[in-house]
Design a protein around this motif. Structure first.
Motif, PDB file in Angstrom:
ATOM      1  N   UNK A 192      -2.471  -4.339  14.071  1.00  0.00           N
ATOM      2  CA  UNK A 192      -2.400  -2.820  14.321  1.00  0.00           C
ATOM      3  C   UNK A 192      -1.317  -2.122  13.497  1.00  0.00           C
ATOM      4  N   UNK A 193      -1.729  -0.966  12.950  1.00  0.00           N
ATOM      5  CA  UNK A 193      -0.901  -0.146  12.034  1.00  0.00           C
ATOM      6  C   UNK A 193      -1.086   1.255  12.319  1.00  0.00           C
ATOM      7  N   UNK A 194      -0.408   2.082  11.828  1.00  0.00           N
ATOM      8  CA  UNK A 194      -0.163   3.416  12.103  1.00  0.00           C
ATOM      9  C   UNK A 194      -1.350   4.359  11.525  1.00  0.00           C
ATOM     10  N   UNK A 195      -1.658   5.073  11.798  1.00  0.00           N
ATOM     11  CA  UNK A 195      -2.926   6.022  11.329  1.00  0.00           C
ATOM     12  C   UNK A 195      -2.462   6.342   9.797  1.00  0.00           C
ATOM     13  N   UNK A 196      -1.380   6.536   9.647  1.00  0.00           N
ATOM     14  CA  UNK A 196      -0.810   6.953   8.120  1.00  0.00           C
ATOM     15  C   UNK A 196      -0.719   5.811   7.175  1.00  0.00           C
ATOM     16  N   UNK A 197      -0.877   4.412   7.763  1.00  0.00           N
ATOM     17  CA  UNK A 197      -0.778   3.155   6.953  1.00  0.00           C
ATOM     18  C   UNK A 197      -2.248   2.817   6.711  1.00  0.00           C
ATOM     19  N   UNK A 198      -3.090   3.115   7.484  1.00  0.00           N
ATOM     20  CA  UNK A 198      -4.412   2.702   7.666  1.00  0.00           C
ATOM     21  C   UNK A 198      -5.275   2.575   6.081  1.00  0.00           C
ATOM     22  N   UNK A 199      -5.167   3.458   5.482  1.00  0.00           N
ATOM     23  CA  UNK A 199      -5.789   3.695   4.169  1.00  0.00           C
ATOM     24  C   UNK A 199      -4.787   3.314   2.986  1.00  0.00           C
ATOM     25  N   UNK A 200      -3.612   2.641   3.112  1.00  0.00           N
ATOM     26  CA  UNK A 200      -2.874   2.175   2.062  1.00  0.00           C
ATOM     27  C   UNK A 200      -3.367   0.882   1.718  1.00  0.00           C
ATOM     28  N   UNK A 201      -3.130   0.562   0.483  1.00  0.00           N
ATOM     29  CA  UNK A 201      -3.559  -0.771  -0.133  1.00  0.00           C
ATOM     30  C   UNK A 201      -2.686  -1.933   0.365  1.00  0.00           C
ATOM     31  N   UNK A 202      -3.158  -2.597   1.165  1.00  0.00           N
ATOM     32  CA  UNK A 202      -2.244  -3.883   1.574  1.00  0.00           C
ATOM     33  C   UNK A 202      -1.965  -4.854   0.378  1.00  0.00           C
ATOM     34  N   UNK A 203      -3.085  -5.084  -0.310  1.00  0.00           N
ATOM     35  CA  UNK A 203      -2.922  -6.114  -1.375  1.00  0.00           C
ATOM     36  C   UNK A 203      -4.168  -5.874  -2.569  1.00  0.00           C
ATOM     37  N   UNK A 204      -3.628  -6.129  -3.605  1.00  0.00           N
ATOM     38  CA  UNK A 204      -4.881  -6.224  -4.463  1.00  0.00           C
ATOM     39  C   UNK A 204      -4.570  -7.012  -5.498  1.00  0.00           C
ATOM     40  N   UNK A 205      -5.549  -7.495  -6.400  1.00  0.00           N
ATOM     41  CA  UNK A 205      -5.640  -8.632  -7.288  1.00  0.00           C
ATOM     42  C   UNK A 205      -6.344  -7.822  -8.314  1.00  0.00           C
ATOM     43  N   UNK A 206      -5.566  -7.672  -9.335  1.00  0.00           N
ATOM     44  CA  UNK A 206      -6.215  -7.073 -10.942  1.00  0.00           C
ATOM     45  C   UNK A 206      -6.442  -8.221 -11.814  1.00  0.00           C
ATOM     46  N   UNK A 207      -7.568  -8.319 -12.493  1.00  0.00           N
ATOM     47  CA  UNK A 207      -7.313  -9.289 -13.632  1.00  0.00           C
ATOM     48  C   UNK A 207      -7.330  -8.667 -14.874  1.00  0.00           C
ATOM     49  N   UNK A 208      -6.287  -9.041 -15.730  1.00  0.00           N
ATOM     50  CA  UNK A 208      -6.212  -8.438 -16.967  1.00  0.00           C
ATOM     51  C   UNK A 208      -5.978  -9.456 -18.097  1.00  0.00           C
ATOM     52  N   UNK A 209      -7.295  -9.819 -18.771  1.00  0.00           N
ATOM     53  CA  UNK A 209      -7.399 -10.808 -19.531  1.00  0.00           C
ATOM     54  C   UNK A 209      -7.463 -11.914 -18.789  1.00  0.00           C
ATOM     55  N   UNK A 210      -6.586 -12.939 -18.918  1.00  0.00           N
ATOM     56  CA  UNK A 210      -6.374 -14.159 -18.183  1.00  0.00           C
ATOM     57  C   UNK A 210      -5.409 -14.117 -17.153  1.00  0.00           C
ATOM     58  N   UNK A 211      -4.832 -12.804 -17.125  1.00  0.00           N
ATOM     59  CA  UNK A 211      -3.556 -12.961 -16.124  1.00  0.00           C
ATOM     60  C   UNK A 211      -3.859 -12.056 -14.918  1.00  0.00           C
ATOM     61  N   UNK A 218      -6.944  -2.750   2.600  1.00  0.00           N
ATOM     62  CA  UNK A 218      -6.196  -2.031   3.123  1.00  0.00           C
ATOM     63  C   UNK A 218      -5.492  -2.539   4.210  1.00  0.00           C
ATOM     64  N   UNK A 219      -4.460  -1.768   4.828  1.00  0.00           N
ATOM     65  CA  UNK A 219      -3.761  -2.253   6.020  1.00  0.00           C
ATOM     66  C   UNK A 219      -4.857  -2.118   7.138  1.00  0.00           C
ATOM     67  N   UNK A 220      -5.492  -1.028   7.297  1.00  0.00           N
ATOM     68  CA  UNK A 220      -6.525  -0.942   8.302  1.00  0.00           C
ATOM     69  C   UNK A 220      -7.548  -1.884   8.372  1.00  0.00           C
ATOM     70  N   UNK A 221      -7.628  -2.518   7.268  1.00  0.00           N
ATOM     71  CA  UNK A 221      -8.863  -3.679   6.953  1.00  0.00           C
ATOM     72  C   UNK A 221      -8.327  -5.119   7.515  1.00  0.00           C
ATOM     73  N   UNK A 222      -7.035  -5.247   7.504  1.00  0.00           N
ATOM     74  CA  UNK A 222      -6.230  -6.422   7.667  1.00  0.00           C
ATOM     75  C   UNK A 222      -6.230  -7.006   9.228  1.00  0.00           C
ATOM     76  N   UNK A 223      -6.756  -6.193  10.306  1.00  0.00           N
ATOM     77  CA  UNK A 223      -7.067  -6.772  11.534  1.00  0.00           C
ATOM     78  C   UNK A 223      -5.504  -6.508  12.292  1.00  0.00           C
TER      79      UNK A 223
END
Length: 136
Positions: A42-61, A35-40
């Motif tokens: 400083x972010x707004x309270x509104x942004x803290x729980x938003x996903x900053x980045x995720x990687x999904x694996x679908x098959x080999x992609x 999440x943005x909050x876990x990124x280290x």
């Protein structure tokens, strides 16, 4: 030199829902999520729980899914862009310079907390590319 082109879905607060949907619909496996909050940074309270980045694996992609900063929306049809992953900063700079010619810079290529050289460009055809240089 290895280069990967990975589809990247950018949403305004809907990333968690999209991730759950792709897990169910496509059998995606979440291999990374922060999440943005876990990124280290400083972010707004509104942004803290938003996903900053995720990687999904679908098959080999890989599929990347993230939220934008609150209130930042990509126009309809622009939520999916292409992330160019590369380890070479000089090559990243060449890609950036070539893609921005006749296009529009969305984020200048520069060092950020998650990459030594990151930038975003919409090329002259309206295709948005994120250029992400890996830490070595």
């Amino acid at each position: 030199m290895e280069v990967q082109l990975i589809p990247y879905i950018m949403l305004d607060g809907g990333a968690r829902e999209a991730i759950a949907f792709y897990e169910q619909a496509l059998g995606a496996k979440v291999v990374f999520k922060t999440t943005f909050g876990e990124s280290g940074q400083e972010v707004s309270e509104q942004a803290r729980d938003r996903v900053a980045h995720s990687v999904l694996k679908i098959g080999g992609t890989d599929l990347y899914v993230a939220d934008t900063d609150p209130g930042v929306r990509f126009a309809q049809g622009k939520q999916v862009n292409i992330c160019i992953n590369i380890a070479d900063k000089e090559q990243a700079q060449k890609y950036y310079e070539a893609l921005k010619e006749g296009g529009q810079v969305e984020h200048p290529l520069q060092e950020v907390y998650f990459s030594p050289a990151y930038g975003m460009v919409t090329d002259k055809f309206g295709v948005t590319f994120q250029i992400f240089t890996k830490r070595t």
